[in-house]
Design a protein around this motif. Structure first.
Motif, PDB file in Angstrom:
ATOM      1  N   ASP A  70       0.736  -1.371  -0.008  1.00 37.06           N
ATOM      2  CA  ASP A  70      -0.028  -0.045  -0.147  1.00 37.06           C
ATOM      3  C   ASP A  70       0.823   1.384  -0.016  1.00 37.06           C
ATOM      4  OD1 ASP A  70      -2.424  -1.421   0.184  1.00 37.06           O
ATOM      5  OD2 ASP A  70      -2.534  -1.576   2.468  1.00 37.06           O
TER       6      ASP A  70
ATOM      7  N   GLU B 233       1.064   4.293  -2.786  1.00 36.07           N
ATOM      8  CA  GLU B 233       0.644   5.490  -2.802  1.00 36.07           C
ATOM      9  C   GLU B 233       1.674   6.402  -3.015  1.00 36.07           C
ATOM     10  OE1 GLU B 233      -1.595   5.180   1.229  1.00 36.07           O
ATOM     11  OE2 GLU B 233      -1.368   7.320   1.402  1.00 36.07           O
TER      12      GLU B 233
ATOM     13  N   SER C 163      -2.351   4.689   9.578  1.00 34.00           N
ATOM     14  CA  SER C 163      -3.306   4.145   8.504  1.00 34.00           C
ATOM     15  C   SER C 163      -4.643   4.797   8.614  1.00 34.00           C
ATOM     16  CB  SER C 163      -3.531   2.749   8.488  1.00 34.00           C
ATOM     17  OG  SER C 163      -4.320   2.339   9.659  1.00 34.00           O
TER      18      SER C 163
ATOM     19  N   VAL D 294     -11.843   6.701   1.212  1.00 33.93           N
ATOM     20  CA  VAL D 294     -10.873   5.581   1.402  1.00 33.93           C
ATOM     21  C   VAL D 294     -11.313   4.418   1.889  1.00 33.93           C
ATOM     22  CG1 VAL D 294      -8.438   5.117   2.561  1.00 33.93           C
ATOM     23  CG2 VAL D 294      -9.099   7.535   1.877  1.00 33.93           C
TER      24      VAL D 294
ATOM     25  N   TRP E 164      -4.720   1.955   4.273  1.00 34.97           N
ATOM     26  CA  TRP E 164      -4.053   3.167   3.352  1.00 34.97           C
ATOM     27  C   TRP E 164      -3.490   4.260   4.099  1.00 34.97           C
ATOM     28  CZ3 TRP E 164      -5.435   8.516   2.710  1.00 34.97           C
ATOM     29  CH2 TRP E 164      -4.977   8.821   1.450  1.00 34.97           C
TER      30      TRP E 164
ATOM     31  N   THR F 273      -4.413   0.522  -4.721  1.00 33.13           N
ATOM     32  CA  THR F 273      -5.105   0.477  -3.590  1.00 33.13           C
ATOM     33  C   THR F 273      -6.314  -0.258  -3.483  1.00 33.13           C
ATOM     34  OG1 THR F 273      -5.909   2.293  -4.294  1.00 33.13           O
ATOM     35  CG2 THR F 273      -4.502   2.781  -2.281  1.00 33.13           C
TER      36      THR F 273
ATOM     37  N   ASP G 225      -9.666  -1.995  -2.494  1.00 36.18           N
ATOM     38  CA  ASP G 225     -10.534  -1.006  -1.806  1.00 36.18           C
ATOM     39  C   ASP G 225     -11.722  -2.244  -1.416  1.00 36.18           C
ATOM     40  OD1 ASP G 225     -11.565  -1.603  -4.103  1.00 36.18           O
ATOM     41  OD2 ASP G 225     -12.291   0.389  -4.537  1.00 36.18           O
TER      42      ASP G 225
END
Lengths: 380, 688
Positions: A47, A51, A256, A349, A354, B518, B520
């Protein structure tokens, strides 16, 4: 047969000609202004890396930068040998600057020295390169370990049993953070680390290791947790074990978004809450290696190439959020974050792992959309 | 591996250029592929090929080349050395810590590097050759122990290497003309050529080709194997010295990521896992081919998410280029297919004559009265001997856990957690175990797990009713991709290691592209209940594991498919002649492994509540370790699922015991390695 071959050759030539015709003026113009910058990433399969890479791409695409930067992104995987070869090839390919996430702080020294010798600006983000000619952009890892441990000691009134989940053993980052934290704990004779396991900076591994520890010692014997990554998971596991929300153990850990949402007071209205990904007033301190460091490194590299001066080591302010300072963002624009919000809606999100520490006063070009999909902020 | 043995065409020995070409075809093609790739890079990249480029390219691949050469020596004897990367890191750390600035110290530490390699190699060799232990278990254990020692010596990167030492290895031999790494690789190649033409070299091939025959011919096979590991260690020592010179410093983790590229280089260079064919020169070319892939990605400007896909494709194409000819598996299958078609149209197909019995009719077996039938124990003695050590180890570890924590054996919660945590490896052990039983390996497990986990969690998005179709879809996806592994191995004759390693890279790219970096999705309440809820006093997953274990035992032990797996593992040729569809069985095995990895991906998403990138990375080595600790033979044909189950529980109980302590991870690694080694010491074959 010959005819076919000839016509293929003709077609190829034609393609080349049109290609040249189309691209020639553009190239000429580009060479006047655009700086050739390479990004050498190590491993992209987690992750944080994904990102950070999104934010760098967004930075390069921002209207202020797009005219100045020709960015090429390459991934070397977790192998230092390959990154050495990759950086060398980038130098060969005419790089003016190389932004790099170094696999090892020492293994790249020789190749970086060589690149510097050819006038290439080498700038590392998040992890450091120890070669003196390289520029570094990162947080102070010892500070991260110390601040979080001090918070935990205060929350626990200097006594009780702690579980420590560390990072990847053998890395500078893990060693510095863990040593600094242990130095703090050792000042409190009544605080005791009862179990310690490497969590590899992954929520999934943190869960496995915590489950193993809990198989032999129950939650009732634990008073606090110090984790480099995994507080979100630890809170989730406590709820599953039937511990009520107001009895959650204090946890010092990662930044996170899942963990940040849990820090909001129970009952806060958020969109898209799900399972343990919801506000519960968890007692937390949340810190992170911020994923914007790569985007900032790119910006600094451009500044240097344009004749500006940049610091050899840019130490980023440690992004620390406690349960008292957690504040929900509505959209996650840079302006909104500048006004102090630091948690994002689960509906935007949806991945709780994340990393939410994406705000920097230095990078108004990138915000939530940059980190999520590589979309820069609009030009002011 | 089995696919290769199956289609191996004997080459005629003799003088002249023709036969010599045939004999060295593997190397020649590997070389041709490398040159083609090299020219591609040179043509596309701007500017002429300079001395500087020559210098850095020769230095870039040298460490990998040296390590792969060492590995080749072991692989030729039919062995497997997992300790290679760990030895390189240990040498790097010792040199970085200890080397002084004076020239005597530099020379001394050059020999220390070789000495460390040889010492670890001697330990491996002694255990493998004289105590007859399985190479993969021995080297897995030494890998952990050496890694632990390395971390004890140095817990973070640092140290410094003397400049003279560095320029000696990576500087210029003749400035502007000949870089030093080229000289060193040439020296290593010369050493290998001398070894190959010696009695020991011939012995390497003989042992790898057929150990029984070699022994019968009067060869001291144990002595050959012992020396193979020592020589391999020397090469790793040299690689460690080289990487120290190249980086000018030390990093305790430098060897971790080298293991897979080492095996890929060996396989690319034409050496067959399982032994007897290949050579170290090919591995040098293989290593440089892997490294030049980095340059290709750069000149083609392949975008980040696709880089692992491109790399996987390059590896597959490089091997394919060498295997497509009239003797290739694909050509053989086409020829056999055509033969069958012709037979059908001529009416000569055996099946077309139902009247003639196609099996010999045996007289009905009479019940023999020879007193008491052999006891169950006697009939299963061999199987038991191989699987029992893991279970005895488990009992010992449980006992120690009880002594340390005081509440283990009486605590049902402990066993519940143990089984839930073990469930992932219990499932993976079936797929990986089946692949190993056929003499293969499935390295695509990590990203198969991750991709399926991400896809299923993304489709479910917390909705219970979506589970009903998303989970079967995920399992089908895993099975299909697994079958694709099998197709590549069978139809194109790709070594299983190469095919599955490339597949792993392709799946990684797919996962990144699918999730946009990412993931999800998240698990639904029902999915989370499976791993964290309660059903009849335990976690529902425990019941699931019970059903799975029974199904696995039946599948491997009582079905035709299961029998065929063992048959293929023992000898693909014999299996084929006995009417076993070898190709179909192999495809089935890799499909099964894909299914198991997919199931684990889904269960991991249930366990954590969501699927994250990289969540499968932790499961590759353990999935192989549990299978061999449970008594399966890495070269195929032997092993029982219940043994693997014991292996899983042993390793999980051990790591649970260690997780509850505050021992540093270096010490844990050492203990872990020592216990695995100790538990399996009893596995050794005493007969012969």
């Amino acid at each position: 047969m010959t005819r076919i071959r000839n016509s293929i050759a003709a077609a190829c030539l034609g393609l080349l000609a049109t290609g040249a015709a189309v691209s020639a003026p553009g190239d000429a113009a580009a060479q006047d202004k655009k700086h050739k910058i390479f990004l050498s990433m190590s491993y992209i399969g987690n992750d944080w890396q994904a990102e950070a890479s999104n934010m760098i791409k967004a930075m390069a695409a921002h209207p202020d930068m797009a005219g100045k930067v020709d960015l090429q992104v390459q991934v070397s995987g977790p192998n230092a040998q390959k990154q050495i070869q990759q950086i060398n090839s980038m130098v060969q390919a005419g790089a003016e600057a190389i932004v790099v996430y170094p696999i090892s702080p020492t293994a790249l020294n020789q190749v970086v020295k060589n690149a510097c010798g050819k006038g290439v600006v080498v700038i590392a983000y998040d992890a450091e390169i120890s070669e003196p000619c390289a520029y570094n952009v990162s947080i102070d890892q010892e500070e991260a370990g110390r601040v979080t441990a001090e918070w935990l000691a205060e929350k626990m009134n200097g006594k009780g049993n702690i579980i420590a989940i560390t990072g990847v053993p053998g890395t500078s980052v893990d060693t510095l953070r863990t040593k600094a934290a242990k130095a703090v704990f050792s000042k409190h004779p009544d605080m005791k680390i009862v179990a310690e396991a490497p969590g590899m900076w992954s929520q999934a591994v943190a869960r496995t290791e915590l489950s193993k520890i809990l198989a032999t010692q129950g939650w009732d014997r634990i008073d606090g947790l110090w984790m480099q990554v995994g507080c979100f998971t630890a809170n989730q596991m406590q709820l599953e074990a039937g511990i009520p929300e107001d009895k959650l153990k204090p946890c010092a850990g990662e930044g996170s978004n899942g963990g940040r949402v849990q820090m909001l007071p129970a009952g806060t209205a958020v969109e898209g809450a799900n399972g343990a990904y919801k506000p519960m007033g968890a007692p937390r301190i949340s810190y992170a290696s911020p994923p914007y460091s790569g985007a900032l490194a790119l910006k600094l590299a451009v500044k240097k190439l344009e004749g500006g001066e940049i610091a050899r080591n840019t130490v980023l302010p440690l992004p620390v959020v406690t349960s008292e300072t957690a504040k929900l963002c509505a959209e996650g624009t840079w302006t909104e974050m500048a006004n102090g919000c630091n948690v994002f809606q689960p509906s935007i999100v949806s991945n709780p792992g994340w990393f939410a520490s994406i705000f920097s006063a230095e990078t108004p070009e990138v915000a939530l959309q940059a980190a999520l999909v590589g979309q820069p902020e609009a030009k002011k | 591996m089995s696919a290769q043995t199956l289609h191996h065409t004997p080459t005629r020995r003799g003088g002249g250029i023709g036969p010599a070409l045939t004999r060295h075809r593997g190397i020649l093609i590997a070389l041709a592929v490398f040159i083609a790739l090299f020219l591609t890079v040179d043509l596309i990249s701007p500017g002429p090929f300079s001395y500087f480029e020559f210098s850095f390219m020769s230095g870039g691949g040298a460490t990998l080349a040296l390590a792969a050469m060492g590995q080749t020596v072991v692989v030729l004897t039919g062995g497997f050395d997992l300790s290679a990367g760990a030895v390189i890191a240990l040498v790097n750390v010792v040199l970085g810590n200890g080397m002084g600035p004076d020239i005597t110290s530099q020379i001394l530490f050059g020999f220390v590097a070789l000495g460390i390699g040889a010492a670890v190699g001697a330990v491996n060799g002694f255990l493998v050759a004289y105590l007859r232990m399985q190479p993969i278990v021995v080297t897995l254990s030494t890998m952990f122990i050496v890694q632990g020692i390395t971390l004890l010596l140095m817990d973070k990167p640092g140290g410094a290497i003397a400049p003279e030492f560095m320029s000696f290895f990576v500087g210029d031999a003749i400035p502007g003309v000949l870089p030093a790494p080229v000289v060193w690789i040439a020296v290593a190649a010369l050493v290998w050529t001398l070894i190959k033409s010696s009695r020991f070299g011939v012995g390497l091939y003989a042992v790898g080709g057929d150990e029984e025959a070699a022994r019968a011919a009067g060869l001291a096979t144990a002595w050959v194997k012992f020396r193979a590991y020592v020589v391999a260690g020397l090469f790793y020592g040299a690689a460690g010295a080289f990487i120290s010179a190249q980086t000018g410093s030390a990093d305790p983790l430098v060897g971790r990521s080298m293991l897979l590229p080492i095996f890929a280089a060996v396989a690319l260079g034409g050496t067959v896992l399982g032994g007897g064919r290949g050579g170290a020169i090919g591995s040098i070319i293989g290593a440089y081919t892997l490294m030049i892939a980095v340059n290709i990605l750069l000149v083609l400007n392949v975008s980040a998410y696709y880089s692992s896909v491109a790399e996987g494709t390059i590896i597959i194409l490089a091997v394919l280029a060498g295997s497509l000819n009239r003797h290739s598996p694909l050509a053989t299958y086409i020829r056999l297919g055509l033969l069958k078609l012709r037979a059908r149209s001529n009416g000569t197909l055996a099946r077309a004559h139902p009247g003639t019995p196609n099996r010999p009719l045996l007289p009905k077996a009479r019940k023999m009265d020879m007193g008491v039938p052999a006891s169950w124990l006697a009939r299963h003695r061999d199987t038991l001997r191989f699987m029992v050590p893991a279970w005895i180890g488990l009992v010992l570890v449980l006992g120690v856990t009880h002594l340390v924590y005081g509440n283990t054996l009486t605590n049902p919660g402990y066993f519940n957690s143990l089984i839930v945590l073990s469930s992932f490896l219990i499932i993976l052990a079936l797929g990986q175990g089946a692949a190993i039983l056929t003499g293969g390996l499935d390295l695509s497990v990590p990203w198969m797990i991750t991709l399926v986990g991400i896809v299923v969690a993304g489709l479910v998005r917390g909705a219970d009713d979506a589970v009903l179709w998303a989970v079967p879809l995920g399992l089908a996806l895993g099975t299909g991709l697994g079958a694709l592994n099998g197709v590549g191995i069978v139809l194109f004759g790709l070594p299983p290691i190469v095919m599955t390693l490339a597949m792993n890279g392709i799946l990684q790219g797919a996962a990144l592209v699918y999730s946009g970096g990412t993931p999800d999705g998240f698990a639904s309440p029902a999915m989370r209940w499976v791993m964290t809820g309660h059903l009849l006093g335990v976690t529902p997953a425990v019941w699931l594991v019970g059903v799975f274990v029974i199904a696995a035992v039946v599948l491997l032990g009582r079905t035709t498919f299961g029998r065929r797996i063992y048959a293929v593992g023992n000898s693909p040729t014999v299996a084929r002649l006995s009417g076993v569809g070898v190709g179909g069985t192999l495809i089935g095995v890799y499909a099964l492994s894909g299914f198991c990895a997919a199931l684990v991906g889904i269960l991991l998403a249930c366990f954590s509540g969501q699927a994250s990138l990289g969540m499968g990375d932790e499961y590759l080595l353990p999935s192989i370790a549990v299978v061999v600790v449970g008594g399966a033979l890495i070269t195929g044909g032997r092993g029982h699922y219940l043994g693997m189950l014991g292996g899983v529980l042993l390793l999980m109980a051990l790591s649970t015991l260690l997780a509850g302590t505050t021992l540093p991870s270096s010490v844990r690694d050492i203990i872990f390695g020592a216990v695995v080694l100790g538990a399996v010491l009893a596995l050794r074959e005493r007969s012969h």
